[in-house]
Design an enzyme around this catalytic site. Structure first.
Site, PDB file in Angstrom:
ATOM      1  N   ARG A  83       9.690 -15.472  -0.130  1.00 16.16           N
ATOM      2  CA  ARG A  83       9.078 -14.684   0.956  1.00 16.16           C
ATOM      3  C   ARG A  83       9.222 -15.361   2.325  1.00 16.16           C
ATOM      4  O   ARG A  83       8.354 -15.222   3.189  1.00 16.16           O
ATOM      5  CB  ARG A  83       7.590 -14.437   0.687  1.00 16.16           C
ATOM      6  N   SER A  93       1.366  -6.931  -1.826  1.00 19.05           N
ATOM      7  CA  SER A  93       0.734  -8.189  -2.262  1.00 19.05           C
ATOM      8  C   SER A  93       0.073  -8.851  -1.068  1.00 19.05           C
ATOM      9  O   SER A  93       0.737  -9.133  -0.077  1.00 19.05           O
ATOM     10  CB  SER A  93       1.775  -9.154  -2.808  1.00 19.05           C
ATOM     11  N   GLU A 140      -0.091 -13.567   1.988  1.00 19.30           N
ATOM     12  CA  GLU A 140       1.320 -13.240   2.151  1.00 19.30           C
ATOM     13  C   GLU A 140       1.452 -12.308   3.354  1.00 19.30           C
ATOM     14  O   GLU A 140       2.456 -12.305   4.052  1.00 19.30           O
ATOM     15  CB  GLU A 140       1.826 -12.557   0.876  1.00 19.30           C
TER      16      GLU A 140
HETATM   17  N1  EPU Z   1      -1.598 -10.577 -13.830  1.00 16.40           N
HETATM   18  C1  EPU Z   1      -2.904 -10.637 -14.266  1.00 16.40           C
HETATM   19  N2  EPU Z   1      -3.716  -9.580 -13.993  1.00 16.40           N
HETATM   20  C2  EPU Z   1      -3.269  -8.462 -13.342  1.00 16.40           C
HETATM   21  C3  EPU Z   1      -1.934  -8.395 -12.919  1.00 16.40           C
HETATM   22  C4  EPU Z   1      -1.113  -9.467 -13.168  1.00 16.40           C
HETATM   23  O1  EPU Z   1      -3.356 -11.607 -14.870  1.00 16.40           O
HETATM   24  O2  EPU Z   1      -4.072  -7.552 -13.153  1.00 16.40           O
HETATM   25  C5  EPU Z   1      -0.708 -11.717 -14.091  1.00 16.40           C
HETATM   26  C6  EPU Z   1       0.110 -11.485 -15.318  1.00 16.40           C
HETATM   27  O3  EPU Z   1       0.142 -12.675 -16.058  1.00 16.40           O
HETATM   28  C7  EPU Z   1       1.495 -11.177 -14.798  1.00 16.40           C
HETATM   29  C8  EPU Z   1       1.493 -12.027 -13.547  1.00 16.40           C
HETATM   30  O4  EPU Z   1       0.162 -11.909 -13.029  1.00 16.40           O
HETATM   31  O5  EPU Z   1       2.441 -11.525 -15.735  1.00 16.40           O
HETATM   32  C9  EPU Z   1       2.485 -11.611 -12.505  1.00 16.40           C
HETATM   33  O6  EPU Z   1       2.278 -10.257 -12.186  1.00 16.40           O
HETATM   34  P1  EPU Z   1       3.509  -9.343 -11.694  1.00 16.40           P
HETATM   35  O7  EPU Z   1       4.647  -9.599 -12.560  1.00 16.40           O
HETATM   36  O8  EPU Z   1       3.013  -7.961 -11.526  1.00 16.40           O
HETATM   37  O9  EPU Z   1       3.952  -9.935 -10.306  1.00 16.40           O
HETATM   38  P2  EPU Z   1       3.183 -10.684  -9.144  1.00 16.40           P
HETATM   39  O10 EPU Z   1       3.593 -12.112  -9.179  1.00 16.40           O
HETATM   40  O11 EPU Z   1       1.727 -10.386  -9.206  1.00 16.40           O
HETATM   41  C10 EPU Z   1       5.134 -10.331  -7.446  1.00 16.40           C
HETATM   42  C11 EPU Z   1       5.320  -9.880  -6.034  1.00 16.40           C
HETATM   43  C12 EPU Z   1       5.305  -8.358  -5.931  1.00 16.40           C
HETATM   44  C13 EPU Z   1       6.412  -7.811  -6.832  1.00 16.40           C
HETATM   45  C14 EPU Z   1       6.116  -8.301  -8.264  1.00 16.40           C
HETATM   46  C15 EPU Z   1       7.171  -7.892  -9.264  1.00 16.40           C
HETATM   47  C16 EPU Z   1       4.393 -11.701  -4.741  1.00 16.40           C
HETATM   48  C17 EPU Z   1       3.293 -12.155  -3.839  1.00 16.40           C
HETATM   49  N3  EPU Z   1       4.285 -10.455  -5.208  1.00 16.40           N
HETATM   50  O12 EPU Z   1       3.817  -9.979  -7.832  1.00 16.40           O
HETATM   51  O13 EPU Z   1       5.657  -8.009  -4.582  1.00 16.40           O
HETATM   52  O14 EPU Z   1       6.437  -6.394  -6.787  1.00 16.40           O
HETATM   53  O15 EPU Z   1       6.087  -9.753  -8.285  1.00 16.40           O
HETATM   54  O16 EPU Z   1       8.304  -8.682  -9.156  1.00 16.40           O
HETATM   55  O17 EPU Z   1       5.332 -12.449  -4.978  1.00 16.40           O
HETATM   56  C18 EPU Z   1       4.871  -7.431  -2.434  1.00 16.40           C
HETATM   57  O18 EPU Z   1       5.421  -8.442  -2.014  1.00 16.40           O
HETATM   58  O19 EPU Z   1       4.212  -6.684  -1.635  1.00 16.40           O
HETATM   59  C19 EPU Z   1       4.901  -7.126  -3.844  1.00 16.40           C
HETATM   60  C20 EPU Z   1       4.269  -6.094  -4.359  1.00 16.40           C
END
Ligand code: EPU
Length: 343
Positions: free
Chosen positions: A164, A239, A337
């Site tokens: 990012r 995010s 972020e």
């Molecule tokens: N998780 C939980 N509870 C929840 C949701 C998620 O415990 O309610 C945990 C799970 O273990 C899951 C992990 O969080 O495996 C990661 O969740 P996810 O794969 O949905 O991705 P994220 O790391 O939360 C990032 C990006 C998103 C992007 C997703 C998918 C960042 C800050 N965010 O989220 O980007 O869509 O990965 O690749 O890196 C954005 O930047 O606006 C955005 C939405």
């Protein structure tokens, strides 16, 4: 062409739908407009360049000039049997460009389908989702350098893409370059990136022989719709927090609190990356409301403004409560972020 508006309402220019104003809003349609626009702004006036406003929180009215690029267009600059390089105007909507690529059968950006924002900001922010980052596909960026007052081209290696972030976000460089177009190199041969677990499972269930960028785009949009608020109905800035990288000691501390190492974490060079969503979820924040600000019930990494009436103060108050609660429980300090725009 340059359009100038005064005492301008920014509600439609920030996806959080903060009801804020700026003294002056200037929108331009060609790269050549940039030096002219800058020449009209006094040195002592605050200036900020926005894209789609999808990763911003205006903390109050902005007492200066907001710039916006309306530079459009997709131009082929090079093509081989295997790949194509496209030069895209900074003001193109990223998802419209991605759809165009998928329609044309070009591989590379389909995993970013549904991502909000504009093409210029995609390079600044190195937007990423489902195992792909924009910087993976960017070959060069064309910009106006406000220090040297010249047009310049920044090659990928000098863009310093990271999680990012990029050269364009570094403290000393921030605001220096006004990006007017971005060159993306895409593949004309099959190149699916389907390692992300939820995507891999869905593709397996489809049980189809040959994938296309469009098949992946459709699946990504389904995954996003199942977790993220509908941007047309529920304002947010995606995010809100970054996934923190913690030290070995912090990691051991979390393991002690949880009673095991059986929690989501990814080993990275300088420690462990922990999903902020998991930390926030574990602290019980899913669906919690504070005034008109709310933690999204399906993905607690997102703060939403469902009534479209939240003030910047309400969002910041919820943000601070979340940061404090995670620091108290796990000793990890989350960083936003979303960029906070202060006057
Ligand atoms: N998780 C939980 N509870 C929840 C949701 C998620 O415990 O309610 C945990 C799970 O273990 C899951 C992990 O969080 O495996 C990661 O969740 P996810 O794969 O949905 O991705 P994220 O790391 O939360 C990032 C990006 C998103 C992007 C997703 C998918 C960042 C800050 N965010 O989220 O980007 O869509 O990965 O690749 O890196 C954005 O930047 O606006 C955005 C939405």
């Amino acid at each position: 062409m340059v359009t100038t508006s005064y005492n301008f309402d920014l509600t439609a220019h920030n996806t959080f739908a903060m009801k804020v104003k700026c003294n002056c809003f200037m929108e331009y349609t060609t790269p050549e407009d940039i030096p002219f626009v800058l020449s009209t702004i006094r040195k002592d006036v605050d200036m900020f360049h926005i894209g789609g406003g999808s990763n911003l929180l205006f903390t109050s009215d902005f007492p200066g000039v907001i710039l916006h690029s309306a530079i459009k267009g997709i131009e082929v600059v090079d093509e081989t049997p295997d790949s194509i390089i496209l030069k895209v105007g900074a003001g193109e909507t990223m998802d419209e460009f991605i759809k165009w690529c998928c329609d044309s059968g070009y591989w590379g950006l389909e995993n970013l389908s549904g991502i909000p924002g504009e093409v210029g900001a995609s390079a600044v922010q190195n937007v990423g989702a489902y195992g792909v980052e924009a910087g993976d596909k960017i070959v060069r960026v064309h910009a106006f350098d406000t220090d040297s007052h010249e047009f310049t081209t920044i090659e990928k290696a000098d863009c310093l893409f990271g999680y990012r972030t990029s050269k364009f976000k570094l403290k000393d460089e921030k605001g220096r370059y006004i990006i007017h177009s971005v060159e993306y190199q895409l593949s004309k041969t099959s190149d699916p990136k389907i390692e992300y677990p939820a995507l891999a499972n869905r593709i397996k269930d489809l049980n189809i022989e040959s994938l296309s960028p469009h098949v992946i785009r459709d699946e990504i949009i389904e995954i996003r719709n199942s977790k993220l608020p509908d941007p047309d109905k529920i304002p947010s800035a995606g995010s809100f927090f970054k996934n923190p990288v913690v030290t070995e000691e912090q990691y051991q501390n979390i393991a002690k609190i949880m009673g095991s190492t059986d929690f989501p974490h990814f080993k990275v060079d300088d420690g462990y990356k922990i999903p902020a969503a998991w930390l926030i979820d574990t602290c019980g924040w899913k669906g919690v409301k504070k005034g008109n600000a709310e933690v999204w019930k399906l993905q607690p990494l997102v703060i939403v403004n469902p009534t479209k009436s939240a003030s910047p103060e309400e969002i910041i108050s919820l943000e601070n409560d979340i940061i404090r609660s995670i620091a108290d429980k796990f000793g990890v300090v989350l960083s936003p972020e979303v960029e906070h725009i202060h006057p």
